[in-house]
Design a protein around this motif. Structure first.
Motif, PDB file in Angstrom:
ATOM      1  N   VAL A 199       0.863  -1.180   0.000  1.00 22.20           N
ATOM      2  CA  VAL A 199       0.000   0.000   0.000  1.00 22.20           C
ATOM      3  C   VAL A 199       0.902   1.233   0.000  1.00 22.20           C
ATOM      4  CG1 VAL A 199      -1.799   1.278   1.219  1.00 22.20           C
ATOM      5  CG2 VAL A 199      -1.758  -1.228   1.323  1.00 22.20           C
ATOM      6  N   TRP A 200       0.689   2.090  -0.977  1.00 19.90           N
ATOM      7  CA  TRP A 200       1.415   3.352  -1.070  1.00 19.90           C
ATOM      8  C   TRP A 200       0.595   4.401  -0.343  1.00 19.90           C
ATOM      9  CZ3 TRP A 200       1.529   6.580  -6.184  1.00 19.90           C
ATOM     10  CH2 TRP A 200       2.263   7.749  -5.989  1.00 19.90           C
ATOM     11  N   LEU A 201       1.157   4.941   0.727  1.00 21.39           N
ATOM     12  CA  LEU A 201       0.497   5.999   1.485  1.00 21.39           C
ATOM     13  C   LEU A 201       0.997   7.337   0.958  1.00 21.39           C
ATOM     14  CD1 LEU A 201       0.852   4.498   5.069  1.00 21.39           C
ATOM     15  CD2 LEU A 201      -1.064   4.270   3.473  1.00 21.39           C
ATOM     16  N   THR A 202       0.103   8.118   0.364  1.00 19.86           N
ATOM     17  CA  THR A 202       0.498   9.391  -0.223  1.00 19.86           C
ATOM     18  C   THR A 202       0.104  10.550   0.684  1.00 19.86           C
ATOM     19  OG1 THR A 202      -1.570   9.744  -1.419  1.00 19.86           O
ATOM     20  CG2 THR A 202       0.125   8.456  -2.538  1.00 19.86           C
ATOM     21  N   ARG A 237      11.142  16.818  -5.650  1.00 21.12           N
ATOM     22  CA  ARG A 237      11.838  16.134  -6.751  1.00 21.12           C
ATOM     23  C   ARG A 237      11.917  14.624  -6.487  1.00 21.12           C
ATOM     24  NH1 ARG A 237      14.758  20.934  -6.927  1.00 21.12           N
ATOM     25  NH2 ARG A 237      16.309  20.252  -5.399  1.00 21.12           N
ATOM     26  N   ILE A 238      12.236  14.254  -5.254  1.00 19.55           N
ATOM     27  CA  ILE A 238      12.340  12.833  -4.910  1.00 19.55           C
ATOM     28  C   ILE A 238      10.996  12.135  -5.109  1.00 19.55           C
ATOM     29  CG2 ILE A 238      12.619  11.230  -2.969  1.00 19.55           C
ATOM     30  CD1 ILE A 238      14.815  13.178  -1.936  1.00 19.55           C
ATOM     31  N   LEU A 239       9.944  12.735  -4.570  1.00 19.11           N
ATOM     32  CA  LEU A 239       8.615  12.118  -4.695  1.00 19.11           C
ATOM     33  C   LEU A 239       8.194  12.018  -6.158  1.00 19.11           C
ATOM     34  CD1 LEU A 239       6.786  13.769  -1.659  1.00 19.11           C
ATOM     35  CD2 LEU A 239       7.657  11.420  -1.839  1.00 19.11           C
ATOM     36  N   ALA A 240       8.456  13.055  -6.922  1.00 23.74           N
ATOM     37  CA  ALA A 240       8.093  13.030  -8.348  1.00 23.74           C
ATOM     38  C   ALA A 240       8.884  11.955  -9.090  1.00 23.74           C
ATOM     39  CB  ALA A 240       8.328  14.405  -8.973  1.00 23.74           C
ATOM     40  N   SER A 241      10.172  11.834  -8.783  1.00 26.12           N
ATOM     41  CA  SER A 241      10.993  10.854  -9.499  1.00 26.12           C
ATOM     42  C   SER A 241      10.625   9.420  -9.123  1.00 26.12           C
ATOM     43  CB  SER A 241      12.478  11.103  -9.227  1.00 26.12           C
ATOM     44  OG  SER A 241      12.816  10.772  -7.900  1.00 26.12           O
ATOM     45  N   ARG A 242      10.048   9.221  -7.951  1.00 28.86           N
ATOM     46  CA  ARG A 242       9.686   7.879  -7.501  1.00 28.86           C
ATOM     47  C   ARG A 242       8.223   7.521  -7.740  1.00 28.86           C
ATOM     48  NH1 ARG A 242      12.441   8.073  -1.482  1.00 28.86           N
ATOM     49  NH2 ARG A 242      14.611   8.121  -2.158  1.00 28.86           N
ATOM     50  N   SER A 243       7.431   8.451  -8.202  1.00 36.75           N
ATOM     51  CA  SER A 243       5.979   8.213  -8.272  1.00 36.75           C
ATOM     52  C   SER A 243       5.619   6.999  -9.124  1.00 36.75           C
ATOM     53  CB  SER A 243       5.238   9.460  -8.739  1.00 36.75           C
ATOM     54  OG  SER A 243       5.585   9.773 -10.068  1.00 36.75           O
ATOM     55  N   ALA A 244       6.305   6.774 -10.222  1.00 36.50           N
ATOM     56  CA  ALA A 244       6.004   5.603 -11.062  1.00 36.50           C
ATOM     57  C   ALA A 244       6.331   4.308 -10.321  1.00 36.50           C
ATOM     58  CB  ALA A 244       6.774   5.675 -12.366  1.00 36.50           C
ATOM     59  N   LEU A 245       7.365   4.332  -9.492  1.00 35.87           N
ATOM     60  CA  LEU A 245       7.708   3.151  -8.704  1.00 35.87           C
ATOM     61  C   LEU A 245       6.687   2.928  -7.600  1.00 35.87           C
ATOM     62  CD1 LEU A 245      11.553   3.773  -8.491  1.00 35.87           C
ATOM     63  CD2 LEU A 245      10.380   2.024  -9.852  1.00 35.87           C
ATOM     64  N   TYR A 246       6.339   3.995  -6.887  1.00 32.63           N
ATOM     65  CA  TYR A 246       5.327   3.876  -5.840  1.00 32.63           C
ATOM     66  C   TYR A 246       4.007   3.365  -6.418  1.00 32.63           C
ATOM     67  CZ  TYR A 246       8.296   6.761  -2.747  1.00 32.63           C
ATOM     68  OH  TYR A 246       9.312   7.257  -1.974  1.00 32.63           O
ATOM     69  N   ALA A 247       3.708   3.765  -7.636  1.00 33.53           N
ATOM     70  CA  ALA A 247       2.449   3.371  -8.266  1.00 33.53           C
ATOM     71  C   ALA A 247       2.367   1.870  -8.537  1.00 33.53           C
ATOM     72  CB  ALA A 247       2.242   4.154  -9.562  1.00 33.53           C
ATOM     73  N   LYS A 248       3.469   1.157  -8.395  1.00 31.84           N
ATOM     74  CA  LYS A 248       3.443  -0.304  -8.555  1.00 31.84           C
ATOM     75  C   LYS A 248       2.785  -1.007  -7.372  1.00 31.84           C
ATOM     76  CE  LYS A 248       7.505  -0.675 -11.524  1.00 31.84           C
ATOM     77  NZ  LYS A 248       8.826  -1.319 -11.686  1.00 31.84           N
ATOM     78  N   ALA A 249       2.543  -0.282  -6.303  1.00 34.05           N
ATOM     79  CA  ALA A 249       1.896  -0.868  -5.126  1.00 34.05           C
ATOM     80  C   ALA A 249       0.534  -1.417  -5.502  1.00 34.05           C
ATOM     81  CB  ALA A 249       1.763   0.181  -4.028  1.00 34.05           C
ATOM     82  N   ASP A 250       0.069  -2.384  -4.725  1.00 29.88           N
ATOM     83  CA  ASP A 250      -1.234  -2.982  -4.979  1.00 29.88           C
ATOM     84  C   ASP A 250      -2.378  -2.004  -4.747  1.00 29.88           C
ATOM     85  OD1 ASP A 250      -0.427  -5.793  -5.546  1.00 29.88           O
ATOM     86  OD2 ASP A 250       0.380  -5.649  -3.513  1.00 29.88           O
ATOM     87  N   ALA A 251      -2.170  -1.065  -3.848  1.00 25.18           N
ATOM     88  CA  ALA A 251      -3.211  -0.080  -3.528  1.00 25.18           C
ATOM     89  C   ALA A 251      -2.540   1.243  -3.168  1.00 25.18           C
ATOM     90  CB  ALA A 251      -4.066  -0.564  -2.361  1.00 25.18           C
ATOM     91  N   THR A 252      -3.290   2.322  -3.333  1.00 29.87           N
ATOM     92  CA  THR A 252      -2.819   3.659  -2.972  1.00 29.87           C
ATOM     93  C   THR A 252      -3.845   4.285  -2.047  1.00 29.87           C
ATOM     94  OG1 THR A 252      -1.702   3.923  -5.096  1.00 29.87           O
ATOM     95  CG2 THR A 252      -2.180   5.932  -3.866  1.00 29.87           C
ATOM     96  N   VAL A 253      -3.373   4.856  -0.944  1.00 31.09           N
ATOM     97  CA  VAL A 253      -4.265   5.527   0.004  1.00 31.09           C
ATOM     98  C   VAL A 253      -3.722   6.933   0.237  1.00 31.09           C
ATOM     99  CG1 VAL A 253      -5.144   5.544   2.371  1.00 31.09           C
ATOM    100  CG2 VAL A 253      -4.989   3.385   1.107  1.00 31.09           C
ATOM    101  N   ASP A 254      -4.532   7.920  -0.069  1.00 30.02           N
ATOM    102  CA  ASP A 254      -4.162   9.312   0.179  1.00 30.02           C
ATOM    103  C   ASP A 254      -4.429   9.629   1.645  1.00 30.02           C
ATOM    104  OD1 ASP A 254      -3.614  12.007   0.170  1.00 30.02           O
ATOM    105  OD2 ASP A 254      -5.178  12.537  -1.261  1.00 30.02           O
TER     106      ASP A 254
END
Length: 148
Positions: free
Chosen positions: A79-82, A113-130
């Motif tokens: 789960v990617w916690l945004t 910059r770090i969050l933007a550069s990693r967003s595609a990787l984080y998006a590989k998570a099974d779920a995203t929760v804001d």
């Protein structure tokens, strides 16, 4: 989350500290990032082998080590916690971690910059929760919904 599911909670960085016998800061200072990554990988392998069901908290940079991140993705429901960068930074500082801002006037720009550069990787998570602007209970409910 772990309490709600009746499973252990393991913070991977604490496992690194336990396995290395020193603090994270000391691991980085004495041995560098490559040593931290080796400890992190071993800790993740050990947690996965030792616990059939567990909640694991990882550092956000785990996505930058492909083999370790692939192991996490293949063995766990992720789960990617945004949150907005400003909220993210305030949470880190509230936990007593001033490293991101230590002698760095551009810490917020760096975080963006770090969050933007990693967003595609984080998006590989099974779920995203804001989690932005939400209480811990609201976040927990959202995660439980994501788990199904």
């Amino acid at each position: 989350m772990a309490k709600a599911k009746g499973v252990p909670f393991i913070e991977l960085d604490r496992e690194v500290e336990r396995d290395s016998g020193i603090t994270l800061a000391e691991v980085f200072d004495l041995y560098g990032q490559s040593a931290y990554r080796r400890y992190e990988r071993r800790a993740l392998e050990n947690v996965i082998e030792s616990h059939p069901r567990v909640v694991i908290a990882t550092g956000g940079s785990i996505v930058t080590e492909p083999a370790t991140f692939d192991l996490l993705l293949s063995a766990c429901f992720t789960v990617w916690l945004t949150a907005a960068p400003e909220e993210h930074m305030s949470r880190v500082v509230a936990q007593g971690d001033y490293r991101p801002m230590a002698e760095n006037d551009e810490a917020m720009d760096d975080l963006r910059r770090i969050l933007a550069s990693r967003s595609a990787l984080y998006a590989k998570a099974d779920a995203t929760v804001d989690t932005a602007g939400k209480t811990v209970d609201e976040c927990l409910r959202a995660i439980l919904v994501a788990l199904g």
